[in-house]
Design an enzyme around this catalytic site. Structure first.
Site, PDB file in Angstrom:
ATOM      1  N   GLU A 154       0.849  -1.187   0.000  1.00 40.24           N
ATOM      2  CA  GLU A 154       0.000   0.000   0.000  1.00 40.24           C
ATOM      3  C   GLU A 154       0.886   1.238   0.000  1.00 40.24           C
ATOM      4  O   GLU A 154       1.931   1.269   0.639  1.00 40.24           O
ATOM      5  CB  GLU A 154      -0.926  -0.020   1.220  1.00 40.24           C
ATOM      6  CG  GLU A 154      -2.006  -1.080   1.087  1.00 40.24           C
ATOM      7  CD  GLU A 154      -2.921  -1.159   2.298  1.00 40.24           C
ATOM      8  OE1 GLU A 154      -2.961  -0.208   3.092  1.00 40.24           O
ATOM      9  OE2 GLU A 154      -3.590  -2.202   2.452  1.00 40.24           O
ATOM     10  N   LYS A 203       3.115 -16.561  -0.894  1.00 37.25           N
ATOM     11  CA  LYS A 203       2.687 -15.295  -0.275  1.00 37.25           C
ATOM     12  C   LYS A 203       2.871 -15.359   1.252  1.00 37.25           C
ATOM     13  O   LYS A 203       3.291 -14.386   1.879  1.00 37.25           O
ATOM     14  CB  LYS A 203       1.221 -15.055  -0.642  1.00 37.25           C
ATOM     15  CG  LYS A 203       0.627 -13.809  -0.058  1.00 37.25           C
ATOM     16  CD  LYS A 203       1.166 -12.551  -0.688  1.00 37.25           C
ATOM     17  CE  LYS A 203       0.752 -11.363   0.139  1.00 37.25           C
ATOM     18  NZ  LYS A 203       1.401 -10.134  -0.259  1.00 37.25           N
ATOM     19  N   HIS A 210       9.117 -11.197   5.815  1.00 37.45           N
ATOM     20  CA  HIS A 210       9.184  -9.743   6.009  1.00 37.45           C
ATOM     21  C   HIS A 210       8.944  -9.404   7.479  1.00 37.45           C
ATOM     22  O   HIS A 210       9.641  -8.568   8.061  1.00 37.45           O
ATOM     23  CB  HIS A 210       8.159  -9.035   5.121  1.00 37.45           C
ATOM     24  CG  HIS A 210       8.374  -9.301   3.658  1.00 37.45           C
ATOM     25  ND1 HIS A 210       7.447  -9.062   2.691  1.00 37.45           N
ATOM     26  CD2 HIS A 210       9.459  -9.824   3.004  1.00 37.45           C
ATOM     27  CE1 HIS A 210       7.922  -9.400   1.502  1.00 37.45           C
ATOM     28  NE2 HIS A 210       9.144  -9.879   1.669  1.00 37.45           N
ATOM     29  N   ASN A 218      14.421  -5.118  14.900  1.00 34.98           N
ATOM     30  CA  ASN A 218      14.047  -4.341  16.086  1.00 34.98           C
ATOM     31  C   ASN A 218      14.694  -4.904  17.349  1.00 34.98           C
ATOM     32  O   ASN A 218      15.164  -4.152  18.206  1.00 34.98           O
ATOM     33  CB  ASN A 218      12.524  -4.288  16.232  1.00 34.98           C
ATOM     34  CG  ASN A 218      11.893  -3.457  15.126  1.00 34.98           C
ATOM     35  OD1 ASN A 218      12.580  -2.705  14.443  1.00 34.98           O
ATOM     36  ND2 ASN A 218      10.595  -3.597  14.940  1.00 34.98           N
ATOM     37  N   PHE A 255      18.043 -29.705   8.217  1.00 34.54           N
ATOM     38  CA  PHE A 255      18.220 -30.128   9.607  1.00 34.54           C
ATOM     39  C   PHE A 255      18.698 -28.967  10.478  1.00 34.54           C
ATOM     40  O   PHE A 255      18.988 -27.875   9.986  1.00 34.54           O
ATOM     41  CB  PHE A 255      19.219 -31.296   9.632  1.00 34.54           C
ATOM     42  CG  PHE A 255      19.278 -32.006  10.960  1.00 34.54           C
ATOM     43  CD1 PHE A 255      18.122 -32.344  11.646  1.00 34.54           C
ATOM     44  CD2 PHE A 255      20.504 -32.330  11.531  1.00 34.54           C
ATOM     45  CE1 PHE A 255      18.182 -32.979  12.869  1.00 34.54           C
ATOM     46  CE2 PHE A 255      20.577 -32.974  12.751  1.00 34.54           C
ATOM     47  CZ  PHE A 255      19.415 -33.292  13.419  1.00 34.54           C
ATOM     48  N   CYS A 261      29.919 -22.137  17.283  1.00 32.29           N
ATOM     49  CA  CYS A 261      29.656 -20.684  17.289  1.00 32.29           C
ATOM     50  C   CYS A 261      28.191 -20.295  17.422  1.00 32.29           C
ATOM     51  O   CYS A 261      27.833 -19.526  18.310  1.00 32.29           O
ATOM     52  CB  CYS A 261      30.233 -20.053  16.032  1.00 32.29           C
ATOM     53  SG  CYS A 261      32.026 -20.177  15.990  1.00 32.29           S
ATOM     54  N   LYS A 264      26.443 -21.004  20.897  1.00 36.40           N
ATOM     55  CA  LYS A 264      27.168 -20.268  21.958  1.00 36.40           C
ATOM     56  C   LYS A 264      26.903 -18.768  21.846  1.00 36.40           C
ATOM     57  O   LYS A 264      26.620 -18.098  22.847  1.00 36.40           O
ATOM     58  CB  LYS A 264      28.664 -20.584  21.801  1.00 36.40           C
ATOM     59  CG  LYS A 264      29.614 -19.628  22.476  1.00 36.40           C
ATOM     60  CD  LYS A 264      31.047 -20.063  22.291  1.00 36.40           C
ATOM     61  CE  LYS A 264      31.718 -19.527  21.028  1.00 36.40           C
ATOM     62  NZ  LYS A 264      31.915 -18.100  20.966  1.00 36.40           N
ATOM     63  N   ARG A 324      31.800 -30.249  17.810  1.00 37.99           N
ATOM     64  CA  ARG A 324      31.193 -29.527  18.934  1.00 37.99           C
ATOM     65  C   ARG A 324      29.769 -29.057  18.598  1.00 37.99           C
ATOM     66  O   ARG A 324      29.545 -28.432  17.592  1.00 37.99           O
ATOM     67  CB  ARG A 324      32.072 -28.334  19.324  1.00 37.99           C
ATOM     68  CG  ARG A 324      33.328 -28.762  20.031  1.00 37.99           C
ATOM     69  CD  ARG A 324      34.270 -27.607  20.220  1.00 37.99           C
ATOM     70  NE  ARG A 324      34.754 -27.094  18.943  1.00 37.99           N
ATOM     71  CZ  ARG A 324      35.461 -25.974  18.816  1.00 37.99           C
ATOM     72  NH1 ARG A 324      35.745 -25.249  19.879  1.00 37.99           N
ATOM     73  NH2 ARG A 324      35.879 -25.588  17.647  1.00 37.99           N
TER      74      ARG A 324
HETATM   75  P1  NAD Z   1     -10.262  -4.792   1.103  1.00 35.64           P
HETATM   76  O1  NAD Z   1     -11.002  -5.152   2.340  1.00 35.64           O
HETATM   77  O2  NAD Z   1      -9.678  -3.427   0.953  1.00 35.64           O
HETATM   78  O3  NAD Z   1     -11.230  -4.997  -0.142  1.00 35.64           O
HETATM   79  C1  NAD Z   1     -12.025  -6.119  -0.310  1.00 35.64           C
HETATM   80  C2  NAD Z   1     -13.227  -5.700  -1.159  1.00 35.64           C
HETATM   81  O4  NAD Z   1     -13.988  -6.862  -1.473  1.00 35.64           O
HETATM   82  C3  NAD Z   1     -14.189  -4.749  -0.442  1.00 35.64           C
HETATM   83  O5  NAD Z   1     -14.401  -3.609  -1.225  1.00 35.64           O
HETATM   84  C4  NAD Z   1     -15.453  -5.562  -0.264  1.00 35.64           C
HETATM   85  O6  NAD Z   1     -16.640  -4.771  -0.303  1.00 35.64           O
HETATM   86  C5  NAD Z   1     -15.356  -6.497  -1.440  1.00 35.64           C
HETATM   87  N1  NAD Z   1     -16.189  -7.709  -1.320  1.00 35.64           N
HETATM   88  C6  NAD Z   1     -16.316  -8.542  -0.255  1.00 35.64           C
HETATM   89  N2  NAD Z   1     -17.198  -9.524  -0.546  1.00 35.64           N
HETATM   90  C7  NAD Z   1     -17.587  -9.330  -1.817  1.00 35.64           C
HETATM   91  C8  NAD Z   1     -18.463 -10.026  -2.676  1.00 35.64           C
HETATM   92  N3  NAD Z   1     -19.130 -11.126  -2.285  1.00 35.64           N
HETATM   93  N4  NAD Z   1     -18.658  -9.535  -3.903  1.00 35.64           N
HETATM   94  C9  NAD Z   1     -18.022  -8.421  -4.329  1.00 35.64           C
HETATM   95  N5  NAD Z   1     -17.161  -7.726  -3.544  1.00 35.64           N
HETATM   96  C10 NAD Z   1     -16.949  -8.177  -2.312  1.00 35.64           C
HETATM   97  O7  NAD Z   1      -9.160  -5.908   0.907  1.00 35.64           O
HETATM   98  P2  NAD Z   1      -7.701  -5.746   0.235  1.00 35.64           P
HETATM   99  O8  NAD Z   1      -6.793  -5.033   1.150  1.00 35.64           O
HETATM  100  O9  NAD Z   1      -7.865  -5.275  -1.158  1.00 35.64           O
HETATM  101  O10 NAD Z   1      -7.228  -7.269   0.232  1.00 35.64           O
HETATM  102  C11 NAD Z   1      -7.834  -8.222  -0.624  1.00 35.64           C
HETATM  103  C12 NAD Z   1      -7.002  -9.498  -0.561  1.00 35.64           C
HETATM  104  O11 NAD Z   1      -5.673  -9.240  -1.034  1.00 35.64           O
HETATM  105  C13 NAD Z   1      -6.823 -10.073   0.845  1.00 35.64           C
HETATM  106  O12 NAD Z   1      -6.786 -11.468   0.768  1.00 35.64           O
HETATM  107  C14 NAD Z   1      -5.469  -9.529   1.279  1.00 35.64           C
HETATM  108  O13 NAD Z   1      -4.855 -10.367   2.247  1.00 35.64           O
HETATM  109  C15 NAD Z   1      -4.705  -9.571  -0.030  1.00 35.64           C
HETATM  110  N6  NAD Z   1      -3.608  -8.611  -0.133  1.00 35.64           N
HETATM  111  C16 NAD Z   1      -3.723  -7.355   0.354  1.00 35.64           C
HETATM  112  C17 NAD Z   1      -2.669  -6.461   0.214  1.00 35.64           C
HETATM  113  C18 NAD Z   1      -2.782  -5.065   0.739  1.00 35.64           C
HETATM  114  O14 NAD Z   1      -1.754  -4.388   0.811  1.00 35.64           O
HETATM  115  N7  NAD Z   1      -3.958  -4.590   1.099  1.00 35.64           N
HETATM  116  C19 NAD Z   1      -1.499  -6.851  -0.431  1.00 35.64           C
HETATM  117  C20 NAD Z   1      -1.408  -8.145  -0.933  1.00 35.64           C
HETATM  118  C21 NAD Z   1      -2.474  -9.016  -0.786  1.00 35.64           C
END
Ligand code: NAD
Length: 431
Positions: A154, A203, A210, A218, A255, A261, A264, A324
């Site tokens: 994002e 994924k 990450h 940290n 494994f 090192c 320890k 060791r």
């Molecule tokens: P989000 O919550 O922002 O968006 C999901 C959208 O799906 C919503 O707008 C919701 O209204 C819609 N929705 C839900 N049920 C629905 C249905 N039955 N029909 C039509 N629309 C429907 O989610 P997101 O952040 O875009 O993430 C989506 C997926 O991608 C998740 O699995 C997330 O883990 C993965 N993902 C997210 C990111 C990220 O940075 N946000 C990055 C990689 C992967």
């Protein structure tokens, strides 16, 4: 290509806009009427750099917004599922949104479609989605399920789409993979085609890695601060080592580690943190995790039900006679303690020539070790019912092919990528 993207969240909206920008016709489907109304008014419901410009450029021409899933499916060749997969109270991925979309897609399939999982979903979800679609009216051959996990971040999502760290496509077969691969060729970035399960898993591997990197950095930073060391200066030096630190070194599953090192020094770091009242949950869980891997290795061996065990390679790593804290010594000690008959071969270890702390270590742990040692691989293969490969040494590569019927092989190092070319039973520790 005519595409549908289901879900207009961070992933779906960005993917939809970027596919439109690549010249495809996209219908973005959502069941949130407020979001749809906003999008149709020209508003952008999320903050994402460059997204407003892309939507402005293509709204009403190459990108449309709709709540009609069935129509979108009928009009499209590929349907990307990008709905949320939030955690349940138990931490499980809630797949109810994916399920509801799969049911909706099923009823609308009227010609060959590729249903692409873009949401982050657990391994085997694509099989489950395929079954839902079949149970709800579609027929074999009318569709395939593919996986295209999303790696965007994002804030830089549009840039990440155009210049991805990687593009992974999991496919059931070439037929489902082709249209997906064609979509991404225009980006001119490397794409990786693999099977569905691997694509789904990658994924989770990425995100765990990450998160681990951040937690590790940290904890190291907290120790550095307590010792008045500049953590950023120290880490800059750490990054410079591209051979062992920022590299694939040590990242292939196998494994446990050992040696004089790593255990320890982990203990010493934890001790100095304790003196400063610092808690280091990540760093202090590494040794317990390592011990579990030793226990897992032992269980793999004893589960074979044999009494005569042969060990190939037992110093703490190949190419040394240093014993060791070798995890293989731990295995041998526990096996002999339980009354197993063990034979060991390691070309680098001559007990009579060991010196100093190394000699003391082995004679304290297994004083009769010399009596268990043999001079060559054949002697181990002749004697043992279960053979354990502890080192990735060239001389052990032929061992899987030399097994007798009834003999078992436990492989701690992935000596071969083919576990099927032997008469006996092959078992890898993490594969
Ligand atoms: P989000 O919550 O922002 O968006 C999901 C959208 O799906 C919503 O707008 C919701 O209204 C819609 N929705 C839900 N049920 C629905 C249905 N039955 N029909 C039509 N629309 C429907 O989610 P997101 O952040 O875009 O993430 C989506 C997926 O991608 C998740 O699995 C997330 O883990 C993965 N993902 C997210 C990111 C990220 O940075 N946000 C990055 C990689 C992967």
């Amino acid at each position: 290509m005519q595409l549908a993207v289901v879900g207009s969240g961070y992933v779906g909206l960005v993917a939809g806009a970027c596919f439109a920008d690549l010249g495809h016709d996209v219908i973005v489907v959502d069941n949130d009427q407020k979001k749809l109304a906003a999008l149709n008014r020209g508003e952008v419901p999320i903050h994402e750099n460059f997204l407003p410009e892309l939507l402005e450029r293509h709204r009403g021409t190459r990108i449309r917004f709709s709540d009609d899933l069935q129509n979108a499916v009928r009009a499209s060749k590929a349907i990307f599922v990008a709905v949320g997969t939030p955690p349940t109270h138990q931490g499980e991925a809630d797949l109810s949104y994916v399920e509801s979309v799969a049911r909706g897609i099923a009823g609308a399939i009227d010609s060959y479609k590729v249903v692409v999982e873009k949401s982050t979903v657990p391994v085997y979800t694509s099989d489950w989605v395929r079954k839902i679609i079949l149970r709800n009216g579609a027929e074999h051959g009318e569709f395939d399920v593919a996986s295209n996990p999303e790696f965007l971040r994002e804030g830089t999502a549009v840039k990440d789409f155009k210049f991805p760290s990687k593009t992974v496509m999991g496919e059931f077969d070439g037929k489902s993979g082709e249209p997906l691969a064609a979509l991404y060729t225009e980006l001119g970035m490397p794409t990786i085609r693999t099977d569905l399960k691997t694509a789904e898993m990658i994924k989770y591997i990425d995100n765990s890695w990450h998160a681990l990197k951040i937690g590790f950095a940290n904890e190291i930073g907290n120790v550095c601060k307590s010792l008045s060391v500049d953590a950023h200066k120290a880490m800059e030096i750490f990054f410079m080592d591209k051979k062992l630190n920022i590299s694939p070194a040590y990242l292939l599953p196998g494994f446990a580690f050992g040696g004089s090192c790593l255990p320890k020094d982990l203990r010493a770091l934890a001790y100095s943190a304790k003196l400063h009242d610092l808690e280091l949950p990540i760093l202090t869980s590494i040794l317990p995790s390592n011990e579990l891997q030793v226990a897992r290795g032992l269980r793999l061996i004893t589960d074979k039900g044999h009494r005569r065990i042969g060990i190939l390679g037992f110093s703490f790593k190949p190419g040394t006679d240093d014993l060791r804290e070798s995890p293989m010594i731990e295995i041998i000690e526990r096996l002999t303690g339980k009354g197993y008959d063990v034979r060991i071969y390691d070309k680098n270890v001559q007990v009579a020539s060991l010196v100093g702390a190394n000699r003391d270590f082995i004679l304290n742990r297994i004083p009769h070790i010399s009596r268990l040692m043999v001079d060559n691989i054949d002697a181990v293969l002749q004697y043992a019912e279960t053979i354990v490969i502890g080192h990735k040494e060239k001389e052990f590569e032929s061992v899987p092919r030399l097994l007798r019927k009834g003999q078992c092989l436990v492989d701690f190092v992935r000596i071969s990528n083919d576990g099927n070319h032997n008469n006996g039973a092959y078992d890898g520790i993490c594969w």
